[in-house]
Design an enzyme around this catalytic site. Structure first.
Site, PDB file in Angstrom:
ATOM      1  N   ARG A 145     -97.242  -4.178 -51.184  1.00  0.00           N
ATOM      2  CA  ARG A 145     -98.275  -5.184 -50.922  1.00  0.00           C
ATOM      3  C   ARG A 145     -97.776  -6.609 -51.135  1.00  0.00           C
ATOM      4  O   ARG A 145     -98.425  -7.558 -50.708  1.00  0.00           O
ATOM      5  CB  ARG A 145     -99.541  -4.900 -51.752  1.00  0.00           C
ATOM      6  CG  ARG A 145     -99.362  -4.981 -53.226  1.00  0.00           C
ATOM      7  CD  ARG A 145    -100.574  -4.463 -53.941  1.00  0.00           C
ATOM      8  NE  ARG A 145    -101.743  -5.305 -53.733  1.00  0.00           N
ATOM      9  CZ  ARG A 145    -101.928  -6.488 -54.294  1.00  0.00           C
ATOM     10  NH1 ARG A 145    -100.996  -6.993 -55.082  1.00  0.00           N
ATOM     11  NH2 ARG A 145    -103.020  -7.182 -54.074  1.00  0.00           N
ATOM     12  N   PRO A 205     -90.210   8.290 -68.409  1.00  0.00           N
ATOM     13  CA  PRO A 205     -90.957   7.613 -69.472  1.00  0.00           C
ATOM     14  C   PRO A 205     -90.049   6.808 -70.399  1.00  0.00           C
ATOM     15  O   PRO A 205     -90.529   6.017 -71.205  1.00  0.00           O
ATOM     16  CB  PRO A 205     -91.646   8.751 -70.224  1.00  0.00           C
ATOM     17  CG  PRO A 205     -91.164  10.023 -69.662  1.00  0.00           C
ATOM     18  CD  PRO A 205     -90.354   9.753 -68.437  1.00  0.00           C
ATOM     19  N   GLU A 236     -88.083  19.211 -67.901  1.00  0.00           N
ATOM     20  CA  GLU A 236     -87.900  18.589 -69.214  1.00  0.00           C
ATOM     21  C   GLU A 236     -87.049  17.330 -69.150  1.00  0.00           C
ATOM     22  O   GLU A 236     -86.941  16.601 -70.110  1.00  0.00           O
ATOM     23  CB  GLU A 236     -87.244  19.583 -70.182  1.00  0.00           C
ATOM     24  CG  GLU A 236     -88.138  20.743 -70.526  1.00  0.00           C
ATOM     25  CD  GLU A 236     -89.508  20.289 -71.037  1.00  0.00           C
ATOM     26  OE1 GLU A 236     -89.550  19.571 -72.038  1.00  0.00           O
ATOM     27  OE2 GLU A 236     -90.519  20.647 -70.412  1.00  0.00           O
TER      28      GLU A 236
HETATM   29  N1  ADE Z   1     -92.133  10.646 -65.427  1.00  0.00           N
HETATM   30  C1  ADE Z   1     -92.895  11.216 -66.374  1.00  0.00           C
HETATM   31  N2  ADE Z   1     -93.628  10.303 -67.016  1.00  0.00           N
HETATM   32  C2  ADE Z   1     -93.330   9.094 -66.456  1.00  0.00           C
HETATM   33  C3  ADE Z   1     -93.765   7.771 -66.696  1.00  0.00           C
HETATM   34  N3  ADE Z   1     -94.645   7.473 -67.638  1.00  0.00           N
HETATM   35  N4  ADE Z   1     -93.250   6.792 -65.924  1.00  0.00           N
HETATM   36  C4  ADE Z   1     -92.329   7.086 -64.981  1.00  0.00           C
HETATM   37  N5  ADE Z   1     -91.882   8.309 -64.717  1.00  0.00           N
HETATM   38  C5  ADE Z   1     -92.380   9.321 -65.440  1.00  0.00           C
END
Ligand code: ADE
Length: 274
Positions: A157, A92, A119
């Protein structure tokens, strides 16, 4: 293109890559997707892939050794075109995935994707192994697997030959910087809702013009911020401005009506009190 995915949950990939365009693309050797279990690169009896965080805190951290070893082993079997081999950590905290990144990644001959879990991942993987970090959105998934699937789908794609000669990814939403125009198929009238006349006219120039306008208006309504970067000609910019003015006028008209109503209620209230 060769795609190698490192994960703790290889089973998760069994469904999506065995059907539809993936199945065909793999059969036609346009892409090969190899799933690697990070656990296979551990050396202890318990196949330990995670450990407590130095400094304390809740949750486990994925260890660096099995990830480094997995990537090094995979790399030794790959001969990327040019010498660039993206090693992408799904997290994230990465740069936000979008169509432009999908296009960028589709130019490589090989990709390695690392799915994080728990985590987090030992910082040394980020710093000294990954060449890129990608997030698929501002939310936290329980692991990088679904993110890897999203990225692989959007990239595969785009590979030449994958969608066949008929379909073209060039008109897709976001490719032109605009959302896609509305699409209709048979019947021409369904439950009283008819297909716009112009689409039945057979006039290709008119149809192209209508689609372009619809794409612009739809983008303006739903994702106006995209229009700042979209490639619009003067006439199209004027269309946007006309529509914006129209929306402003409508807004002020409603606002004025609301104010009148409030004023009226206020007067009524004053009259009733006295
Ligand atoms: N792992 C956990 N959340 C994620 C996200 N939003 N994008 C990519 N990998 C992730």
């Amino acid at each position: 293109m060769h795609i190698d995915i490192l994960t703790l949950f290889p089973q998760m990939f069994q469904g999506p890559f065995g059907i539809g365009i993936f199945k065909r693309a793999v059969e036609r050797k346009l892409v090969s997707i190899n799933i690697h279990n990070i656990r296979d690169y551990t050396h202890d009896k318990h196949h330990t892939v995670d450990d407590y965080a130095y400094g304390g805190g809740a949750g486990m951290v994925l260890k660096s050794e099995p990830i480094f070893e997995a990537v090094e082993s995979i790399k030794s079997d790959i001969k990327p075109r040019g010498d660039m081999l993206p090693i992408i950590l799904l997290t994230p905290q990465g740069r936000l995935f979008c169509q432009q990144i999908a296009q960028e990644l589709s130019q490589y001959s090989s990709l390695i994707l690392i799915c994080g879990h728990y985590e987090g991942v030992d910082e040394r993987v980020r710093r000294h192994l990954a060449t890129d970090e990608i997030s698929i959105g501002d939310y936290v998934l329980s692991g990088g697997e679904l993110a890897a699937m999203v990225i692989v789908d959007a990239v595969v794609r785009l590979l030449p030959g994958v969608l066949g000669s008929q379909a073209s990814p060039l008109d897709d939403s976001h490719v032109t910087g605009l959302l896609e125009y509305p699409q209709y198929t048979h019947p021409a009238i369904y439950r009283g809702w008819s297909v716009p006349e112009v689409l039945l006219s057979g006039n290709h120039a008119q149809i192209a013009k209508w689609r372009r306008e619809q794409a612009i208006l739809r983008t303006l309504e739903r994702r106006p911020e995209l229009l700042d970067k979209a490639n619009l000609n003067l006439e199209e910019r004027q269309l946007v401005n006309r529509f914006k003015n129209h929306l402003h006028k409508e807004f002020f008209h409603h606002y004025q009506r609301l104010l009148q109503l409030l004023l009226y209620l206020l007067c009524l209230n004053t009259l009733l009190i006295h």
